[in-house]
Scaffold this motif. Structure first.
Motif, mmCIF file in Angstrom:
data_model
loop_
_atom_site.group_PDB
_atom_site.id
_atom_site.type_symbol
_atom_site.label_atom_id
_atom_site.label_comp_id
_atom_site.label_asym_id
_atom_site.label_seq_id
_atom_site.Cartn_x
_atom_site.Cartn_y
_atom_site.Cartn_z
ATOM 1 N N PHE A 39 -20.402 -1.119 -6.798
ATOM 2 C CA PHE A 39 -19.426 -0.183 -7.142
ATOM 3 C C PHE A 39 -18.792 -0.423 -8.201
ATOM 4 C CE2 PHE A 39 -20.576 0.698 -2.648
ATOM 5 C CZ PHE A 39 -21.152 2.017 -2.550
ATOM 6 N N ASP A 40 -19.102 -1.098 -9.170
ATOM 7 C CA ASP A 40 -18.372 -1.501 -10.435
ATOM 8 C C ASP A 40 -18.046 -0.197 -11.135
ATOM 9 O OD1 ASP A 40 -17.294 -3.329 -12.608
ATOM 10 O OD2 ASP A 40 -18.955 -2.151 -13.571
ATOM 11 N N TYR A 41 -18.958 0.684 -11.112
ATOM 12 C CA TYR A 41 -18.892 2.187 -11.919
ATOM 13 C C TYR A 41 -17.784 2.916 -11.237
ATOM 14 C CZ TYR A 41 -21.156 4.362 -8.099
ATOM 15 O OH TYR A 41 -21.628 4.876 -6.704
ATOM 16 N N ALA A 42 -17.365 2.762 -10.227
ATOM 17 C CA ALA A 42 -16.349 3.318 -9.324
ATOM 18 C C ALA A 42 -15.011 2.731 -9.411
ATOM 19 C CB ALA A 42 -16.765 3.845 -7.849
ATOM 20 N N ARG A 43 -14.931 1.645 -10.080
ATOM 21 C CA ARG A 43 -13.443 1.336 -9.961
ATOM 22 C C ARG A 43 -12.531 1.907 -10.876
ATOM 23 N NH1 ARG A 43 -11.831 -4.739 -12.500
ATOM 24 N NH2 ARG A 43 -9.555 -4.871 -11.866
ATOM 25 N N VAL A 44 -11.388 2.134 -10.065
ATOM 26 C CA VAL A 44 -10.166 3.040 -10.991
ATOM 27 C C VAL A 44 -9.143 1.893 -11.311
ATOM 28 C CG1 VAL A 44 -8.381 4.413 -10.123
ATOM 29 C CG2 VAL A 44 -10.550 4.839 -9.307
ATOM 30 N N ASP A 45 -8.556 2.168 -12.430
ATOM 31 C CA ASP A 45 -7.670 1.270 -13.027
ATOM 32 C C ASP A 45 -6.361 1.157 -12.281
ATOM 33 O OD1 ASP A 45 -4.964 0.589 -14.832
ATOM 34 O OD2 ASP A 45 -6.645 -0.207 -16.068
ATOM 35 N N GLU A 46 -5.823 -0.118 -12.045
ATOM 36 C CA GLU A 46 -4.694 -0.508 -10.964
ATOM 37 C C GLU A 46 -3.537 0.498 -11.435
ATOM 38 O OE1 GLU A 46 -2.038 -4.037 -9.449
ATOM 39 O OE2 GLU A 46 -3.711 -4.500 -10.555
ATOM 40 N N ALA A 47 -3.530 1.004 -12.469
ATOM 41 C CA ALA A 47 -2.301 1.749 -12.996
ATOM 42 C C ALA A 47 -2.568 3.205 -12.364
ATOM 43 C CB ALA A 47 -2.227 2.049 -14.569
ATOM 44 N N ASP A 48 -3.623 3.677 -11.854
ATOM 45 C CA ASP A 48 -3.745 4.905 -11.512
ATOM 46 C C ASP A 48 -3.911 4.856 -9.782
ATOM 47 O OD1 ASP A 48 -4.091 6.196 -13.936
ATOM 48 O OD2 ASP A 48 -6.126 5.321 -14.109
ATOM 49 N N ALA A 49 -3.399 3.884 -9.396
ATOM 50 C CA ALA A 49 -3.391 3.602 -7.901
ATOM 51 C C ALA A 49 -2.909 4.895 -7.083
ATOM 52 C CB ALA A 49 -2.835 2.360 -7.381
ATOM 53 N N PRO A 50 -1.566 5.409 -7.726
ATOM 54 C CA PRO A 50 -0.993 6.528 -7.098
ATOM 55 C C PRO A 50 -2.015 7.773 -6.835
ATOM 56 C CG PRO A 50 0.536 5.662 -8.466
ATOM 57 C CD PRO A 50 -0.863 4.868 -8.847
ATOM 58 N N ILE A 51 -3.025 7.852 -7.694
ATOM 59 C CA ILE A 51 -3.812 9.134 -7.538
ATOM 60 C C ILE A 51 -5.236 8.852 -6.654
ATOM 61 C CG2 ILE A 51 -2.886 10.147 -9.596
ATOM 62 C CD1 ILE A 51 -5.457 9.303 -10.855
ATOM 63 N N LEU A 52 -5.258 7.567 -6.514
ATOM 64 C CA LEU A 52 -6.684 6.956 -5.824
ATOM 65 C C LEU A 52 -6.667 7.999 -4.462
ATOM 66 C CD1 LEU A 52 -8.704 4.762 -5.852
ATOM 67 C CD2 LEU A 52 -7.534 3.490 -4.171
ATOM 68 N N ALA A 74 0.918 -1.242 0.164
ATOM 69 C CA ALA A 74 -0.012 -0.122 -0.056
ATOM 70 C C ALA A 74 0.995 1.331 -0.040
ATOM 71 C CB ALA A 74 -1.039 0.029 1.358
ATOM 72 N N LEU A 75 1.911 1.226 0.840
ATOM 73 C CA LEU A 75 2.629 2.395 0.756
ATOM 74 C C LEU A 75 3.274 2.584 -0.536
ATOM 75 C CD1 LEU A 75 4.337 1.897 4.331
ATOM 76 C CD2 LEU A 75 3.321 3.939 3.629
ATOM 77 N N ARG A 76 3.851 1.973 -0.986
ATOM 78 C CA ARG A 76 4.603 1.622 -2.400
ATOM 79 C C ARG A 76 3.668 2.017 -3.576
ATOM 80 N NH1 ARG A 76 5.564 -2.412 -5.381
ATOM 81 N NH2 ARG A 76 5.463 -3.901 -3.435
ATOM 82 N N ARG A 77 2.488 1.420 -3.808
ATOM 83 C CA ARG A 77 1.731 1.512 -4.874
ATOM 84 C C ARG A 77 0.975 2.602 -4.834
ATOM 85 N NH1 ARG A 77 1.133 -3.238 -7.611
ATOM 86 N NH2 ARG A 77 -0.051 -1.961 -8.846
ATOM 87 N N LEU A 78 0.337 2.987 -3.488
ATOM 88 C CA LEU A 78 -0.658 3.960 -3.442
ATOM 89 C C LEU A 78 0.151 5.607 -3.067
ATOM 90 C CD1 LEU A 78 -3.153 2.518 -1.041
ATOM 91 C CD2 LEU A 78 -3.481 2.932 -3.589
ATOM 92 N N LYS A 79 1.567 5.602 -3.201
ATOM 93 C CA LYS A 79 2.331 6.616 -2.852
ATOM 94 C C LYS A 79 2.120 7.353 -1.718
ATOM 95 C CE LYS A 79 4.414 5.735 -6.829
ATOM 96 N NZ LYS A 79 5.919 5.028 -6.931
ATOM 97 N N LEU A 80 2.037 6.558 -0.590
ATOM 98 C CA LEU A 80 1.348 7.197 0.616
ATOM 99 C C LEU A 80 2.672 8.202 1.672
ATOM 100 C CD1 LEU A 80 -0.615 4.280 2.037
ATOM 101 C CD2 LEU A 80 -1.465 6.340 0.741
ATOM 102 N N ASP A 81 2.166 9.079 2.232
ATOM 103 C CA ASP A 81 3.171 9.840 2.977
ATOM 104 C C ASP A 81 3.016 9.080 4.398
ATOM 105 O OD1 ASP A 81 3.675 12.000 1.308
ATOM 106 O OD2 ASP A 81 1.627 12.723 1.657
#
Length: 200
Positions: A153-166, A31-38
């Protein structure tokens, strides 16, 4: 509640951690790495309303085990829910949101919880409060396709490639993150069939 500044991205990872193990630590690391968390708030709960609490270790003991397991300064171990007598995640997230305006939070959970997510108290409210990152767990990879939450919530699913901006996305928004998985289980460790350090 840990200190956080406006504009930061913070992951919220809650659980009984009875006991915590390397599989939990792996979810936090991904999570820290893929979501770019502080920061990542490792929230040790008083107890899960959906689980049998008769074998639940004391909160202080579980906190000490988490402290011994984790060494990343970005991970903030906390049990503030006990101080507020909070039992349900929806109430926890509402409190966090009210107390921390301007902070970008994302709820983090293992995919093994996805199948039963619709049984959580006010689960719709949880999904509408903060974005959600579902981290892959053994045997749960297909859960995001079949679970009630995923379908609703299928309509709200974000592509995994966009995880850093989730974390900066407006809820509802969620993604499923693939990655290394651990076969470790708190239940198996309590039953004496696993050690807490094995990884896959």
């Amino acid at each position: 509640m840990p200190f956080v500044e406006k504009g930061m991205t913070v992951g919220l990872f809650g659980g009984s951690f009875n006991p915590p193990h390397a599989g939990h630590a792996l979810v936090a690391e991904i999570a820290l790495r893929r979501l770019k968390l502080d920061q990542l708030w490792w929230m040790v709960t008083p107890g899960n309303p959906l689980k049998d609490t008769r074998r639940l270790a004391p909160l202080a003991q579980r906190l000490a085990l988490c402290e011994a397991l984790l060494h990343d300064p970005r991970i903030k171990i906390t049990a503030f829910e006990a101080a507020y007598h909070i039992r349900y995640t929806a109430d926890t997230l509402a409190l966090i949101k009210a107390r921390n305006p301007g902070v970008n939070f994302v709820w983090i959970m293992g995919a093994d919880n996805l199948a039963d997510f619709h049984r959580w108290q006010r689960w719709h409210k949880i999904a509408l409060t903060f974005p959600i990152a579902v981290i892959d767990r053994p045997g749960s990879t297909l859960a995001f396709l079949s679970s009630r939450m995923a379908k609703t919530f299928d309509y709200a699913r974000v592509d995994e490639a966009d995880a850093p901006i989730l974390a900066r996305s407006k809820a509802p928004a969620w993604t499923f993150i693939h990655g290394p998985r651990s076969l470790l289980s708190s239940t198996a460790i309590r039953n004496g069939t696993q050690s807490g350090s094995r990884k896959t």
